[in-house]
Design an enzyme around this catalytic site. Structure first.
Site, mmCIF file in Angstrom:
data_model
loop_
_atom_site.group_PDB
_atom_site.id
_atom_site.type_symbol
_atom_site.label_atom_id
_atom_site.label_comp_id
_atom_site.label_asym_id
_atom_site.label_seq_id
_atom_site.Cartn_x
_atom_site.Cartn_y
_atom_site.Cartn_z
ATOM 1 N N ALA A 28 -3.450 26.871 4.571
ATOM 2 C CA ALA A 28 -3.035 25.855 5.550
ATOM 3 C C ALA A 28 -3.486 24.488 5.051
ATOM 4 C CB ALA A 28 -3.574 26.166 6.940
ATOM 5 N N LEU A 29 -3.122 24.190 3.820
ATOM 6 C CA LEU A 29 -3.678 23.037 3.121
ATOM 7 C C LEU A 29 -3.171 21.720 3.689
ATOM 8 C CD1 LEU A 29 -3.455 24.274 -0.576
ATOM 9 C CD2 LEU A 29 -5.288 24.638 1.097
ATOM 10 N N HIS A 51 -7.848 19.011 1.611
ATOM 11 C CA HIS A 51 -7.940 19.991 0.537
ATOM 12 C C HIS A 51 -7.452 19.403 -0.797
ATOM 13 C CE1 HIS A 51 -7.450 22.877 4.044
ATOM 14 N NE2 HIS A 51 -8.547 23.331 3.463
ATOM 15 N N GLN A 68 -15.771 36.154 8.316
ATOM 16 C CA GLN A 68 -16.434 34.946 8.807
ATOM 17 C C GLN A 68 -15.896 34.495 10.157
ATOM 18 O OE1 GLN A 68 -15.171 32.520 5.294
ATOM 19 N NE2 GLN A 68 -14.813 30.896 6.783
ATOM 20 N N ASP A 103 -17.316 20.351 6.740
ATOM 21 C CA ASP A 103 -18.049 21.593 7.015
ATOM 22 C C ASP A 103 -19.460 21.477 6.426
ATOM 23 O OD1 ASP A 103 -15.875 23.150 8.299
ATOM 24 O OD2 ASP A 103 -14.913 22.869 6.361
ATOM 25 N N SER A 121 -8.178 18.783 9.310
ATOM 26 C CA SER A 121 -8.530 20.191 9.477
ATOM 27 C C SER A 121 -7.262 21.003 9.645
ATOM 28 C CB SER A 121 -9.417 20.364 10.719
ATOM 29 O OG SER A 121 -9.564 21.737 11.044
ATOM 30 N N SER A 122 -7.283 22.222 9.119
ATOM 31 C CA SER A 122 -6.131 23.114 9.297
ATOM 32 C C SER A 122 -5.890 23.407 10.765
ATOM 33 C CB SER A 122 -6.360 24.413 8.520
ATOM 34 O OG SER A 122 -6.535 24.150 7.145
ATOM 35 N N ARG A 123 -6.930 23.340 11.572
ATOM 36 C CA ARG A 123 -6.785 23.630 12.997
ATOM 37 C C ARG A 123 -6.044 22.514 13.748
ATOM 38 N NH1 ARG A 123 -10.488 27.915 14.026
ATOM 39 N NH2 ARG A 123 -11.972 28.127 12.320
#
Length: 281
Positions: A32-33, A37, A61, A152, A187-189
């Site tokens: 989900a770049l 990234h 995780q 992160d 963020s991918s989210r």
């Protein structure tokens, strides 16, 4: 760009690089770049001769099965982006390639107090999962340099500790957080946010900036309270708003003459967002 799916294929390519005396940089991702990234890939190309990128949504995780199920998977798009940004190898393993014996009886790591605070407290087992997958990937690739993102931050500290534990001679580079024009950490989210929540999400960045501008002028508990009230009023569910020592993420109640960092984790519209910012020096 070569795309490989097995350890055998990956190590064969890495071995050819080694024989040519080429240095290897590694960027681990869950796909989900986004531009954040790709900034890591660019930094990797600047610091090593060859760039290896992994795409693996690591099941061990995720402490929330729904979060794992909803994590965006955009492999075709990811590969196009990586080719355009001149990655050399993309490793896209199946779960059995990483965990051939399954995931029921995996090793554990003594990660110390860092594992039990902040993200560790709200996502039990998360950092054990990070350590498990990172050790396997690092031992497969044996990179010269490992590049991860500052967003992160706690994960970066965990991986640095892992590198010490397993005694791999890898240079670790933490790339500064890449942000949208309005400050939201990439963020991918973010792609799961509704349009309305996407607008609200910038309040996390604004809150960190407020902490950075005000920490000298009011008690930490009052500062956290003001930020917390603003986030709650905007509809966020807060996990934490803290000021910590940068070195070990121990929560501070008053300023110290050391590197300090503010960190926030909160949900909006069911999407959990994290961000952090150094506030001193």
């Amino acid at each position: 760009m070569e795309v490989v799916h097995t350890k055998t294929e990956l190590q064969a390519i890495v071995q050819t690089y080694r024989q040519k005396q080429e240095t290897i940089g590694f960027v681990p991702t869950m796909g989900a770049l986004h531009a954040g990234h790709l900034a890591l890939v660019k930094a990797c190309r600047e610091q090593a001769t060859r760039t290896v990128v992994s795409i693996f949504v690591n099941p061990v995780q995720f402490n929330d099965p729904q979060d794992f199920a909803l994590y965006p998977r955009t492999l075709d798009e990811d590969l196009q982006l990586l080719e355009a940004h001149q990655a050399d190898v993309v490793f896209v393993p199946e779960e059995k390639e990483i965990y051939p014996e399954g995931t029921a009886h995996l090793e554990t790591y003594d990660l110390g107090p860092l594992e039990s605070v902040l993200e560790g407290a709200y996502r039990p087992g998360h950092f054990q999962g990070v350590a498990r997958v990172m050790r396997r990937l690092l031992e497969m690739i044996q990179p010269d340099v490992l590049i991860m993102g500052e967003k992160d931050y706690q994960q970066c500290l965990i991986v640095q500790k892992l590198l010490q534990m397993i005694d791999l001679p890898v240079r670790f580079y933490m790339h500064p957080t890449v942000r949208e024009a309005d400050g939201l950490a990439m963020s991918s989210r973010n792609r799961r946010l509704s349009a309305a929540d996407r607008k609200k999400a910038t309040l996390i960045y604004e809150s960190l900036m407020y902490i950075r501008s005000q920490w000298r002028h009011m008690p930490f508990d009052k500062l956290r309270g003001i930020v917390g009230e603003q986030l709650l009023a905007a509809g966020f569910a807060i996990d934490y708003v803290v000021i910590t020592r940068s070195a070990d993420l121990q929560i501070l109640q008053a300023p110290e003459d050391t590197a300090m960092r503010a960190l926030i984790a909160a949900k909006i519209g069911g999407v959990r967002l994290i961000d952090n910012m150094p506030i001193h020096p």
